[in-house]
Design an enzyme around this catalytic site. Structure first.
Site: not given
Ligand SMILES: Cc1cc2nc3c(=O)[nH]c(=O)nc-3n(C[C@H](O)[C@H](O)[C@H](O)COP(=O)(O)OP(=O)(O)OC[C@H]3O[C@@H](n4cnc5c(N)ncnc54)[C@H](O)[C@@H]3O)c2cc1C
Length: 591
Positions: A14, A37, A45, A47, A52, A117, A233, A291, A387, A398, A404
Site C-alpha cells: 500500500g 503483498s 486500502h 486506494v 486528502g 478538514f 468516522h 471525529r 496504519e 487522528r 496519508l
Molecule cells: C475508505 C477510506 C478512506 C480514507 N480516506 C483517507 C483520507 O482521505 N485521508 C487520510 O489521511 N486517510 C484516509 N484513510 C486512511 C488511510 O487511507 C489509511 O490509513 C492508509 O491508506 C493505510 O495505508 P497503509 O499503506 O498503511 O496500508 P494499506 O494501504 O491498507 O496497505 C496494506 C498492505 O499490506 C498488505 N498486507 C496486509 N496483510 C498482509 C499479509 N498477511 N501478507 C502480505 N501482505 C499483506 C496488503 O496487501 C496491502 O498491500 C482512509 C481510509 C479508508 C478506509
C-alpha cells in the site's frame, strides 16, 4: 526449503510499503528489495482514501499550527518529537508526490489547492478531487517501477516472522497461486500491512484490513501501543459502512438530526454560520470538529431520540442527515463527485436533491505496532510504518488527512533506518530461516489440511468477535462492558482452535487465508479490549462512562500490550512532550 533473499523485505504494497520501497531506491538503488503483498498493490486500502492529505503549504499556515492541531486532536497523547518530524517533512513529501505524477487540485492561479478538514485551524488538506488515495497510490506504484532492484511478490500472504540470533531475518509466506509456503530472507523487514478495522462489524475498512502485521509483530514479542484508541468516522453510509468523506463537510456540508436541527451546536463545537452566505468560510464551524467528538455527539442524539429511523435490508438503523444540497450541483460535481456517486449507488439518493443518511463507522486504528520515531520496533531487524504502526503522531484521535501524509513521511523514515540496519547486519542465517519456514509449512498442513471436524465455523467466531467488540468496546465503554468483551475474546480464542475449513485445495484457497486472518483479528481485538479495560479515564476516542474525565496524572502515557499465553500484559510508557504542555481541547473558537 529454498530461501529467496533480499537486503530488505517490505510486507505490504500500500502507500506506506511503496513509499518505503522508493525510499530504499533513493538511498541506494543497488540494494535489493522484496515487496510482499497479499493483494495486487493497487488494490491496497490506500486506494480508497478520498478526502486528502495534510501538509502546510499556504502562507497563513505554519508547521507550529499543524503540530498544535495534531497534538490537541490526539488529546495530548501524540509524541511531540514524532509530530514535529511529521509536520516538518510533510510538505517535502507532498511536493515529491507531485513530481511523481499525483494530480493535486489547483487554485485558479495554479498554486496547490487545499481544503479544510476536521480539527485543523487552517486549511491544509491537499486533494485530488475526492479520489486522493487512488491518485497517490498510482503515483507511488508507477514510481516504484523505475527501481529495478524491487522484486514484487504479489498475492503472497505473510504467515510468520522468521527470527534468528534475536533478530527478525525474514518472513514465511504463502504463495496464493500455488499454495506453496516460501521462505524469504531479509537483513531488515518493514511491516506496512495497514489497519485492523475488520475486528468491528460496521467499518469503512476493506476486507483485507485484518491486522496481519500487528499480529505478526505481537506474536514476535513486540508490544502493541495505544490499541484502545479506535476511530469512528462520523459519516458512514448505513448498511455498507462505505465512507462519505470528511471533504463533504470540508466543502460546507452540514449535519442535522430528525428535526432538521444542526445538533452539533449543542456540543461545544462552535456556532452555526449561515451556509448560504458565500463570504463565510465553513472552516471554523462545528461540522469540522474532530471525529471523536462528532461520533460521540451522534450517540448523545441517539440517546435523546433525535436520530432518524431508517429501514435497510439489515433492519431499522439510526442515522442523521448530512446535507450538501446548498453547495449546488456544480460545486458537488467539481469537488466531491465521488460522494454523489457513492450516495446514488449505495444509498439510492442523489445528494444534489436529498440529504445523505449517515452514522458513525469504525474507520482507523490509532494504535499499532510500537515503533520509535524512525520506525524501529523493540525487536532488532523489525520496522513498521503506516496504519499498522504506532509511532505515535495520532495519540487518542487522528485528525482526518494526517494518515496519508503519515505513510509517506514514516514509510520513508523507516526505510532509511532499515537501510542502516541492513548495512550493520550483513549476515542472515539461511539454514535456520529455511528450517523455520518448513516448520510453518508442517504446522499449516497439520492445523488446516489434516485436522478437521472441528465444530466451530469461521463465520460464527467472526460474528461473535464483531458483536462483542461493538457492544462492549465501541464509542462508549464501561468496566462491565469491557470485562464482558475481554472474557468473550478469551473464550473465542479457545474456540478458534476448533475451527476447521472445508476447502483443502491449494490454489487461491481463500477459506484458508480467511481463517488465518481471523487468527490475526482475534489477536488485534484482544490488544484493543484489554488496553481499553486498563485505561480508566476518557481521552479522545476512548470514552469510559465510568471515568468521564481525562486523567493526566495517571494516564498521560501510552499503553503497551504484550502477548502472553494468557491475557495480554499491559504496561505504560511516558508521552514525549517537547513544547506543547497538556491543555483542554477546545473547538469552534476563532484563533
Ligand atoms: C475508505 C477510506 C478512506 C480514507 N480516506 C483517507 C483520507 O482521505 N485521508 C487520510 O489521511 N486517510 C484516509 N484513510 C486512511 C488511510 O487511507 C489509511 O490509513 C492508509 O491508506 C493505510 O495505508 P497503509 O499503506 O498503511 O496500508 P494499506 O494501504 O491498507 O496497505 C496494506 C498492505 O499490506 C498488505 N498486507 C496486509 N496483510 C498482509 C499479509 N498477511 N501478507 C502480505 N501482505 C499483506 C496488503 O496487501 C496491502 O498491500 C482512509 C481510509 C479508508 C478506509
Amino acid at each position: 526449503m529454498d530461501l529467496q533473499s533480499h537486503d530488505i523485505l517490505i510486507v505490504g504494497g500500500g502507500g506506506a510499503g511503496l513509499r518505503a520501497a522508493i525510499a530504499i531506491g533513493e538511498e541506494n538503488p543497488r540494494l535489493s528489495v522484496g515487496v510482499i503483498s497479499k493483494v495486487y498493490p493497487m488494490r491496497s486500502h490506500t486506494v480508497s482514501a478520498e478526502g486528502g492529505a495534510a501538509a502546510v503549504i499556504k502562507p497563513n499556515d505554519s508547521l507550529d499550527d499543524h503540530a498544535k492541531d495534531t497534538i490537541a486532536g490526539g488529546d495530548w497523547l501524540p509524541d511531540q518529537d514524532a509530530v514535529w518530524a511529521f509536520v516538518s517533512e510533510a510538505p517535502k513529501e507532498m511536493v515529491l508526490l507531485e513530481h511523481w505524477g499525483c494530480p493535486w487540485n489547483r487554485e485558479p492561479d495554479g498554486s496547490v489547492a487545499v481544503r479544510p478538514f476536521g480539527g485543523m485551524q487552517n486549511e491544509r488538506t491537499w486533494f485530488a478531487a475526492d479520489k486522493t488515495g487512488f491518485h497517490m497510490l498510482h503515483a507511488l506504484f508507477q514510481t516504484s517501477l523505475k527501481y529495478n532492484n524491487v522484486t514484487r511478490y504479489d498475492e503472497w500472504f505473510a504467515l510468520k516472522l522468521l527470527q534468528d540470533d534475536g533478530r527478525v531475518q525474514g518472513v514465511a509466506a504463502l504463495e496464493l497461486r500455488t499454495g506453496a509456503i516460501r521462505a524469504l530472507g531479509g537483513k531488515a523487514t518493514i511491516l506496512c500491512t495497514g489497519g485492523a478495522g475488520r475486528i468491528f462489524p460496521f467499518t469503512t475498512n476493506a476486507a483485507i484490513k485484518s491486522g496481519d502485521g500487528m499480529a505478526l509483530a505481537y506474536r514476535a514479542g513486540v508490544p502493541m501501543k495505544d490499541m484502545e484508541f479506535v476511530q469512528y468516522h462520523p459519516t458512514g453510509l448505513p448498511g455498507t459502512g462505505i465512507l462519505i468523506t470528511e471533504a463533504a463537510r470540508g466543502e460546507g456540508g452540514i449535519l442535522v438530526n430528525k428535526d432538521g436541527y444542526r445538533y452539533l451546536q449543542d456540543y461545544n463545537l462552535g456556532q452555526p454560520l449561515d451556509v448560504h452566505d458565500p463570504k463565510h468560510p465553513q472552516k471554523k464551524t462545528m461540522e469540522l470538529g474532530p471525529r471523536d467528538r462528532l461520533s460521540q455527539a451522534f450517540m448523545k442524539e441517539l440517546d435523546k431520540g433525535k436520530t432518524v429511523k431508517l429501514e435497510t435490508a439489515a433492519g431499522v438503523v439510526d442515522v442523521v442527515h448530512l446535507d450538501v444540497r446548498h453547495l449546488g450541483e456544480k460545486k458537488i460535481m467539481k469537488k466531491i463527485p465521488f460522494v454523489r456517486e457513492l450516495a446514488k449507488n449505495y444509498a439510492g439518493i442523489d445528494p444534489v436533491h436529498q440529504p445523505i443518511p449517515v452514522r458513525p463507522v469504525v474507520h482507523y486504528m490509532m494504535g499499532g505496532v510500537s515503533t520509535d520515531i524512525d520506525g524501529a520496533t523493540s525487536v532488532p531487524g523489525l520496522f513498521a510504518a503506516g496504519e499498522c504502526a504506532c509511532v505515535s503522531i495520532n495519540g487518542a484521535n487522528r485528525l482526518g488527512s494526517n494518515s496519508l501524509t503519515e505513510l509517506l513521511v514514516f514509510g520513508a523514515r523507516s526505510a532509511r533506518s532499515a537501510v542502516k540496519f541492513a548495512a550493520d547486519h550483513p549476515n542472515i542465517n539461511a539454514a535456520a530461516l529455511s528450517g523455520q519456514a518448513a516448520d510453518e509449512q508442517r504446522a499449516i498442513v497439520q492445523r488446516w489440511f489434516q485436522g478437521g471436524g472441528g465444530k466451530e465455523t469461521l463465520a460464527g467466531i467472526r460474528l461473535e468477535m464483531n458483536t462483542t467488540m461493538e457492544t462492549g468496546c465501541g464509542i462508549y465503554r464501561t468496566e462491565a462492558s469491557l470485562q464482558t468483551t475481554c472474557n468473550k475474546l478469551r473464550e473465542l480464542k479457545e474456540r478458534f482452535k476448533q475451527v476447521s475449513i472445508s476447502d483443502k485445495s491449494n490454489s487461491f484457497n481463500t477459506e484458508l487465508t480467511t481463517a488465518i486472518e481471523l487468527g490475526y483479528l482475534l489477536d488485534a481485538a484482544e490488544a484493543v479490549a484489554f488496553s481499553a479495560l486498563a485505561r480508566k479515564e476518557s481521552r479522545g476516542s476512548h470514552q469510559r462512562v465510568d471515568f468521564p474525565a481525562r486523567n493526566d496524572q495517571e494516564y498521560l502515557r501510552h499503553s503497551l500490550a504484550f502477548r502472553t499465553d494468557g491475557d495480554p500484559r499491559i504496561e505504560y510508557k511516558d508521552v514525549v512532550i517537547t513544547k506543547w504542555p497538556p491543555a483542554e481541547r477546545v473547538y469552534g473558537q476563532t484563533k
